[in-house]
Design a protein around this motif. Sequence first.
Motif: not given
Length: 117
Positions: A48, A108, A110-112, A116
């Motif tokens: 992230d 990662k 694909k996630t916004t 986590k």
Amino acid sequence: MLLKNIKTDQEDIPINNMKFLQGDVHKLIYELLSINKTKRVRTIDSWDEWKEKGYLKIAYKVNTGILAFALIAVIAHIIFKGFDSSQLLFMLLLILQMFLYQLQMKGKLKTTGGNKV
């Protein structure tokens, strides 16, 4: 679960736990997660952080190139020199590690956002 460091607005606190004190580190991580639920704390992992800095897309593309080159090199080696497991073992381990990184980076991308550990 590994906890490498804790980043705050003011400083970075290195933790760097490896194999020792695993139970204590798990307790610390779960305690931090419970604090996260009650306070306004943002929990992110290193992927992230790379995404926020804009490095993740570049790393994903570089990793894809390395994977493609390594696969072509292994296939060429097998075709021209035959299958020799002792010579190919290192390359196959490298390809496996790079493939696992590829999957993590793709997830990662694909996630916004964070939240986590």
